[in-house]
Design an enzyme around this catalytic site. Structure first.
Site, mmCIF file in Angstrom:
data_model
loop_
_atom_site.group_PDB
_atom_site.id
_atom_site.type_symbol
_atom_site.label_atom_id
_atom_site.label_comp_id
_atom_site.label_asym_id
_atom_site.label_seq_id
_atom_site.Cartn_x
_atom_site.Cartn_y
_atom_site.Cartn_z
ATOM 1 N N CYS A 1 -4.177 6.203 6.593
ATOM 2 C CA CYS A 1 -4.281 5.498 5.317
ATOM 3 C C CYS A 1 -4.867 6.377 4.217
ATOM 4 O O CYS A 1 -6.072 6.570 4.129
ATOM 5 C CB CYS A 1 -5.094 4.214 5.454
ATOM 6 S SG CYS A 1 -5.005 3.155 3.996
ATOM 7 N N GLY A 2 -3.981 6.889 3.357
ATOM 8 C CA GLY A 2 -4.421 7.821 2.328
ATOM 9 C C GLY A 2 -5.240 7.189 1.219
ATOM 10 O O GLY A 2 -6.270 7.737 0.810
ATOM 11 N N THR A 3 -4.797 6.021 0.707
ATOM 12 C CA THR A 3 -5.581 5.380 -0.352
ATOM 13 C C THR A 3 -6.891 4.832 0.200
ATOM 14 O O THR A 3 -7.921 4.859 -0.477
ATOM 15 C CB THR A 3 -4.775 4.265 -1.037
ATOM 16 O OG1 THR A 3 -4.187 3.425 -0.041
ATOM 17 C CG2 THR A 3 -3.681 4.835 -1.921
ATOM 18 N N ASP B 1 -2.160 -0.599 9.871
ATOM 19 C CA ASP B 1 -1.540 0.657 9.457
ATOM 20 C C ASP B 1 -1.537 1.615 10.641
ATOM 21 O O ASP B 1 -2.551 1.807 11.299
ATOM 22 C CB ASP B 1 -2.353 1.247 8.297
ATOM 23 C CG ASP B 1 -1.641 2.371 7.564
ATOM 24 O OD1 ASP B 1 -0.723 2.980 8.143
ATOM 25 O OD2 ASP B 1 -2.019 2.646 6.411
ATOM 26 N N SER C 1 0.265 4.285 -2.333
ATOM 27 C CA SER C 1 -0.055 4.402 -0.912
ATOM 28 C C SER C 1 0.033 5.867 -0.541
ATOM 29 O O SER C 1 1.035 6.527 -0.840
ATOM 30 C CB SER C 1 0.921 3.585 -0.060
ATOM 31 O OG SER C 1 0.908 4.020 1.295
ATOM 32 N N GLY C 2 -1.000 6.379 0.105
ATOM 33 C CA GLY C 2 -1.003 7.794 0.471
ATOM 34 C C GLY C 2 0.067 8.150 1.474
ATOM 35 O O GLY C 2 0.834 9.108 1.287
ATOM 36 N N SER C 3 0.164 7.387 2.570
ATOM 37 C CA SER C 3 1.170 7.694 3.590
ATOM 38 C C SER C 3 2.572 7.563 3.008
ATOM 39 O O SER C 3 3.462 8.387 3.285
ATOM 40 C CB SER C 3 1.003 6.783 4.812
ATOM 41 O OG SER C 3 1.293 5.436 4.497
ATOM 42 N N GLN D 1 6.205 -3.938 -0.059
ATOM 43 C CA GLN D 1 5.769 -4.483 1.223
ATOM 44 C C GLN D 1 6.059 -5.976 1.269
ATOM 45 O O GLN D 1 6.487 -6.576 0.274
ATOM 46 C CB GLN D 1 4.286 -4.181 1.455
ATOM 47 C CG GLN D 1 4.039 -2.694 1.660
ATOM 48 C CD GLN D 1 2.592 -2.335 1.928
ATOM 49 O OE1 GLN D 1 1.666 -3.084 1.611
ATOM 50 N NE2 GLN D 1 2.380 -1.158 2.495
#
Length: 343
Positions: A252-254, A248, A90-92, A82
């Site tokens: 947001c997975g995390t 985001d 990062s989940g996504s 990033q």
């Protein structure tokens, strides 16, 4: 630095762009994915800057570096790149990577389910992809253990007085803030204001709240502030804010994993329970507690995050030795007023 060019697959997860570098990247020194991430962050950030800054990129996106695994029990590895730094998980973006690897044939797809084990700087992630007709329909991530470090930590702010934040780890460290404390709602019209509020709070947290992962010494900062609310149907409305100043697009997975850890620590979630996370634009993830664990002496929950991603194209980035912007640039008109903090 690069022989010819970089090959990237263009992917988004519930609207959040997570491009995947699948060819042409230089060798990154390091015996583990964590070592490689630390090398990018502390020694040589040219690749990260080249793919995440203008004129080859824009603020609302991430680039993931797909790598061979460094551990025998993994099928592939990846690092999240990033604009501010390289991040461990990062989940996504994990969902983007799995979808890209399967649909491009770089990992063999097995229908109706393919298991992909990913080597990350945060640990091993097991992904179960639901597949049909050559398409990856959804991905369920068995994330690393998520845990709460501090519930209702007090953060002094000049604008909103003393606010409360839950500090938790879901692959990276988060400060989870009930959005009403900053006088906003999580709706698209407030995206700019939410981004600026989140980045302001992140700067204050750096001085007021210290974090450290019990088992991974280099994970020692709060990466993101995630605002949260509750929708009428019980879903958690999420808005993760990212430097230098954006939100985001995905749920947001995390961050959803970190929030699940907070609910678990509060006794509001037990093994087998699930919560729906909904993004600022209405995308959804399912966050399920599939078990318990310990990280050091901290009680943790094992999160499973399920979502979808779409491969929408590919691109090739070529290196021209005469290019005046090999390290890229960013301007505050689109990147926000905190753009100077990127260096």
């Amino acid at each position: 630095m690069w022989k010819n060019s970089l090959e990237l697959l263009l992917v988004h997860c519930q609207g959040e762009i997570g491009k995947v570098i699948v060819g042409g990247a230089p060798e990154i020194p390091g015996a583990s994915i964590l070592d490689k991430m630390n090398h990018i962050n502390t020694v040589d950030d040219r690749l990260r800057r080249f793919v995440t800054f203008e004129p080859r990129a824009h603020v609302a996106m991430t680039v993931n570096l797909a790598l061979p695994p460094t551990r025998p029990d993994a099928d592939a590895g990846f690092i999240v790149l990033q604009a501010d730094r390289a991040h461990p998980m990062s989940g996504s973006n994990c969902i983007c990577v799995v979808t890209a690897l399967l649909e491009s044939g770089r990992v063999r797809m097995v229908e109706p389910e393919t298991v992909v084990r990913l080597d990350t700087a945060a640990g091993l992630i097991t992904a179960r992809a639901r597949c049909r007709g050559g398409r990856c329909l959804s991905v369920s991530l068995d994330n690393v253990p998520a845990f709460a470090l501090d519930i209702d930590a007090q953060v002094k702010t000049p604008k909103w007085g003393t606010i409360r934040a839950d500090i938790a780890f879901g692959g990276v460290f988060y400060a989870l803030v009930d959005v009403a404390q900053v006088g906003l709602a999580i709706v698209p019209d407030n995206a700019r204001a939410l981004a600026e509020a989140g980045i302001a709070i992140k700067a204050l947290l750096k001085e007021q709240v210290k974090v450290a992962h019990p088992e991974i010494a280099s994970l020692d900062e709060i990466a993101y502030v995630m605002f949260r609310d509750r929708d009428a149907d019980g879903a958690v409305r999420t808005c993760t804010t990212l430097k230098p100043g954006r939100v985001d697009r995905s749920p947001c997975g995390t961050g959803s994993s970190a929030n699940l850890a907070v609910l678990h620590a509060r006794g509001e979630v037990k093994t087998g329970d699930a919560r729906l996370s909904r993004s600022i634009i209405g995308g959804t993830f399912r966050a399920e507690a599939i078990g318990e664990a310990a990280v050091g002496n901290i009680r943790a929950v094992l999160p499973r995050i399920t979502g979808e991603a779409w491969v929408y194209g590919r691109e090739e980035l070529r290196i021209d030795p005469d290019d005046p912007f090999p390290r890229g640039f960013a301007l505050s008109d689109t990147w926000g007023p905190q753009v100077g903090e990127l260096g």
